[in-house]
Motif scaffolding. Structure first.
Motif, short mmCIF file in Angstrom:
data_model
loop_
_atom_site.label_atom_id
_atom_site.label_comp_id
_atom_site.label_asym_id
_atom_site.label_seq_id
_atom_site.Cartn_x
_atom_site.Cartn_y
_atom_site.Cartn_z
N ASN A 61 91.09 -57.66 16.12
CA ASN A 61 90.29 -59.00 15.64
C ASN A 61 91.09 -60.03 14.85
N GLU A 62 91.96 -59.74 14.18
CA GLU A 62 92.80 -60.56 13.65
C GLU A 62 93.87 -61.32 14.41
N GLY A 63 94.00 -60.70 15.72
CA GLY A 63 95.29 -61.25 16.46
C GLY A 63 96.48 -60.27 16.21
N ALA A 78 101.74 -54.82 11.26
CA ALA A 78 100.52 -55.29 9.99
C ALA A 78 101.00 -56.51 9.35
N VAL A 79 102.31 -56.68 9.07
CA VAL A 79 102.67 -57.62 8.16
C VAL A 79 103.55 -58.79 8.93
N ALA A 80 103.54 -58.69 10.12
CA ALA A 80 104.56 -59.71 10.84
C ALA A 80 103.60 -60.84 11.37
N ARG A 81 104.02 -61.77 11.99
CA ARG A 81 103.29 -62.91 12.52
C ARG A 81 102.14 -62.53 13.47
N ARG A 82 101.09 -63.20 13.24
CA ARG A 82 100.11 -62.80 14.33
C ARG A 82 100.58 -62.91 15.72
N TYR A 83 99.99 -61.88 16.81
CA TYR A 83 100.56 -62.03 17.98
C TYR A 83 99.62 -63.14 18.77
N MET A 84 98.23 -63.30 18.41
CA MET A 84 97.32 -64.38 18.92
C MET A 84 96.48 -64.76 17.74
N SER A 85 95.77 -65.93 17.98
CA SER A 85 94.90 -66.32 17.02
C SER A 85 93.63 -65.81 17.08
N ALA A 86 92.75 -65.64 15.82
CA ALA A 86 91.57 -65.00 15.98
C ALA A 86 90.68 -65.83 16.66
#
Length: 414
Positions: A193-195, A379-387
């Motif tokens: 859910n956080e992307g 878990a600490v990388a850039r988000r794959y998608m936006s929430a």
């Protein structure tokens, strides 16, 4: 040589080596500073400095023990402080391997001890410094890794909804009943859910049949997998049936990489480059309407010369273009299987070292440790998608408006 920091100033020591043009300076510096840090930590454990008289002292030194340390500047003997009571061990210095590398050592060592390794694996064992390793040492290392991998595999999936899920399988060779057999190692990844991407599950079963896939997907649901709108995978019939039976109401996107391989198998080698370019153009359109229109044009172009490929493209249209029913900002991720392919490549890089695993538990141990590392990095990388965009996908909103057209309607667009 142990440097007594109470009698030699560090600057004097450094100047001495510089003046003598010591070619081993860098390695000597690493060794000396490592020993200085261990001495400071040992003093903290003792409650007082070396040879210091103090009412706060709770322990004292008792010489040193030698330990070989491998570093990027070379291998050298390290003097580790010994205590009169209890023990001191600098795990921050002498256990640098990550979980994946520890697992690789454990699996290769297990092959070595059980006598099932090849000469190449034997050489790797020696290169790792595993000389005369005992069964008890292998068991202890394997046990600690198994606990970590089991905790990772059985953790609750509580970061849902997992809008998109990728599922794939890799074949591994395992010794069972005196024979070498192929087993299916399956991996599921998803977007929470956080992307952020997550490794959702890992399992090993005998064949890629519907029963195995169904059990695997049910285990994910039992751990908390929910809210899945789209599953991306190969067109394995057992997997497709399991997705439809377990993840009811979920759409299915056929993996582009696997589909392209299957399609090009129906085309002469000389024409594969041309056909691949034409099919790629379908995926590169800006919206759903032009995507389906381009698909129709490519089918028309292929029909005359490559009838089998054109027919396959027609039959697969709803499956390979399922991504058009989701927000455009997600198209690049869900229509391409590159992230999953990169993950598979990393798994292969580790498992190819072993070649033939001594048992299924060894597969889980090594691959589980590798996936655990990757999970932590994601878990600490850039988000794959936006929430925000994932919320749109959950509500089936495309370009700011609820979806109203169907793929069948779009296919009729000229």
């Amino acid at each position: 040589m142990v440097v007594d920091t109470t009698t030699m100033d560090a600057l004097v020591w450094l100047r001495k080596h510089l003046e003598s043009a010591d070619t081993e300076l860098l390695r000597e510096m690493v060794r000396t500073f490592a020993e200085a840090l261990m001495a400071a930590e040992a003093d903290a454990v003792c409650g007082a400095g070396y040879r210091e008289r103090s009412a706060d002292r709770v322990n004292s030194r008792n010489g040193y023990r030698e330990r070989v340390l491998d570093t990027r500047v070379g291998t050298f003997d390290l003097a580790i402080p010994r205590l009169r009571s209890g023990s001191y061990f600098p795990d921050w210095l002498l256990e640098p391997r990550r979980r994946g590398e520890q697992a690789l050592v454990a699996v290769v060592a297990q092959c070595y001890v059980e006598g099932v390794s090849t000469r190449r694996v034997d050489d790797i064992v020696k290169a790792m410094g595993i000389e005369g390793i005992s069964r008890s040492q292998v068991s202890e290392l394997a046990r600690s890794l198994d606990e970590k991998v089991a905790a990772f595999r059985n953790r609750p999936l509580d970061a849902g909804p997992y809008t998109y899920v990728w599922v794939d399988a890799l074949t591994q060779k395992v010794r069972e009943g005196g024979r070498i057999v192929n087993v299916a190692m399956v991996v599921a990844t998803g977007v929470n859910n956080e992307g952020r991407r997550e490794i959702l599950g890992l399992d090993v079963f005998t064949t890629e049949d519907g029963a195995g896939w169904t059990a695997f997907l049910r285990s994910l649901v039992a751990r908390g997998l929910s809210g899945t709108q789209l599953v991306i995978s190969d067109a394995h019939e057992g997997l497709k049936a399991a997705i439809g039976g377990v993840l009811i109401g979920t759409s299915w996107q056929r993996c582009r990489t696997h589909f392209m391989r299957n399609l090009l198998a129906k085309v002469p080698k000389a024409a594969q480059g041309l056909v691949a370019t034409l099919v790629r153009s379908v995926y590169e359109q800006p919206d759903a309407q032009t995507t389906w229109a381009q698909h129709a044009r490519v089918v028309e172009q292929l029909t005359e010369r490559f009838g089998d490929a054109a027919e396959m493209l027609i039959d697969a249209a709803p499956d390979i273009l399922a991504f058009t029913s989701f927000p455009k900002e997600h198209w690049r991720q869900i229509r391409s299987n590159n992230p999953q392919e990169r993950l598979n490549k990393e798994i292969r890089r580790r498992t190819d070292v072993v070649g033939i695993f001594p048992n299924r538990a060894a597969v889980i141990r090594l691959v589980g440790a590798v996936l655990n590392e990757q999970h932590d990095e994601w878990a600490v990388a850039r988000r794959y998608m936006s929430a925000e965009s994932l919320t749109k996908a959950q509500l089936h909103i495309i370009d700011g408006e609820p979806e109203e057209v169907t793929p069948a309607e779009l296919a009729n667009v000229s």
